[in-house]
Design an enzyme around this catalytic site. Structure first.
Site, PDB file in Angstrom:
ATOM      1  N   ASP A  46       0.851  -1.182   0.000  1.00  0.00           N
ATOM      2  CA  ASP A  46       0.000   0.000   0.000  1.00  0.00           C
ATOM      3  C   ASP A  46       0.895   1.242   0.000  1.00  0.00           C
ATOM      4  O   ASP A  46       2.078   1.176   0.365  1.00  0.00           O
ATOM      5  CB  ASP A  46      -0.893  -0.033   1.245  1.00  0.00           C
ATOM      6  CG  ASP A  46      -1.684   1.241   1.421  1.00  0.00           C
ATOM      7  OD1 ASP A  46      -2.428   1.602   0.491  1.00  0.00           O
ATOM      8  OD2 ASP A  46      -1.553   1.876   2.480  1.00  0.00           O
ATOM      9  N   ASP A  50      -0.081   5.287   0.910  1.00  0.00           N
ATOM     10  CA  ASP A  50      -0.218   6.192   2.052  1.00  0.00           C
ATOM     11  C   ASP A  50      -0.529   5.419   3.331  1.00  0.00           C
ATOM     12  O   ASP A  50      -1.486   4.652   3.393  1.00  0.00           O
ATOM     13  CB  ASP A  50      -1.322   7.216   1.781  1.00  0.00           C
ATOM     14  CG  ASP A  50      -1.219   8.440   2.681  1.00  0.00           C
ATOM     15  OD1 ASP A  50      -0.356   8.456   3.578  1.00  0.00           O
ATOM     16  OD2 ASP A  50      -2.002   9.384   2.483  1.00  0.00           O
TER      17      ASP A  50
END
Length: 258
Positions: free
Chosen positions: A10, A12
């Site tokens: 992922d 952020d």
């Protein structure tokens, strides 16, 4: 910890947090590169071009990354269209100009009429009632409903604001039609990422900071998962969830050497 050949990361909350860098995350990514492991960066964001994300990772964070290693819900949505719809299909895009351009680039006719065969919906920060009405009419007329992501809220400089999922709920209520979800927590985007790496599911680890999106998507796709406590989900929250991640770590530095 088991050794994996592929990693889905992922962005952020995992690779960085907002405008703040995570040095241990950066060290882990450099470690993967030196170890010749495969890795992809995955995000639900369908408003940012891949080139913009690439510049952030490559130039700002100085990470070893190629454009092909960035996988967004917009990219996955285009791939889904290509796999399931003829190029002659008319697509109503309820999203921003970048997404419309990508659909056109893929060879589809982007229409503003209520006779589209597909409604592709994402976050649109310039949305108006007329566009919502046209999208709703397309769905009522039988169009398929595809959504890049159902994130409910998005952080802004002025606080939280409605995101793509809020628009989805509006259209679901009005049309009484459920969408096909592309982005996390749907397993679809993770399964597509695994195919991109040409690996088996048991060779891949999904890493993220958000249990509701990252970890759920990995679990539903049948890959091992790693929750990193640098973002949304706190360690004390995990016991409340029915599925437990394969691993829980404080930061990505703990994976260096694995």
């Amino acid at each position: 910890m088991k050794t994996y050949q592929g990693y889905i990361l992922d962005l952020d909350g995992t690779t960085y947090v907002g405008s703040n860098r995570l040095p241990l995350s950066e060290q882990f990514i450099h470690y993967l590169d030196r170890s010749k492991r495969q890795y992809l960066f995955m995000t639900n964001n369908a408003t940012r071009p891949v080139s913009t994300i690439y510049n952030q990772l490559k130039v700002d964070l100085q990470l070893p990354v190629e454009i092909s290693q960035i996988y967004t819900s917009a990219v996955a949505a285009i791939e889904y269209l290509q796999e399931n719809y003829e190029r002659s299909s008319r697509v109503f895009v309820l999203g921003e100009d970048f997404l419309k351009a990508e659909v056109q680039k893929a060879g589809y006719a982007v229409t503003d009429s209520n006779q589209a065969q597909v409604v592709l919906q994402a976050l649109d920060r310039h949305l108006n009632y007329q566009r919502l009405t046209l999208a709703c009419q397309c769905l009522l007329n039988g169009a398929d409903f595809i959504v890049t992501n159902r994130d409910r809220l998005i952080p802004t400089e002025l606080g939280l604001a409605p995101s793509s999922g809020a628009i989805t709920r509006f259209l679901m209520e009005a049309s009484e039609k459920d969408p096909f979800l592309i982005g996390k927590p749907s397993p679809s985007i993770v399964e597509s990422a695994v195919r991109r790496m040409n690996l088996n599911k048991d060779q891949v680890l999904m890493i993220g900071d958000n249990y509701q999106t990252d970890i759920q998507a990995g679990h539903l796709a049948g890959v091992d998962t790693c929750l990193v406590l640098t973002g949304v989900t706190a360690k004390e929250d995990v016991s409340n969830f029915s599925y437990q991640p394969s691993y829980i770590i404080n930061d990505l530095g703990e994976l260096i050497g694995s």
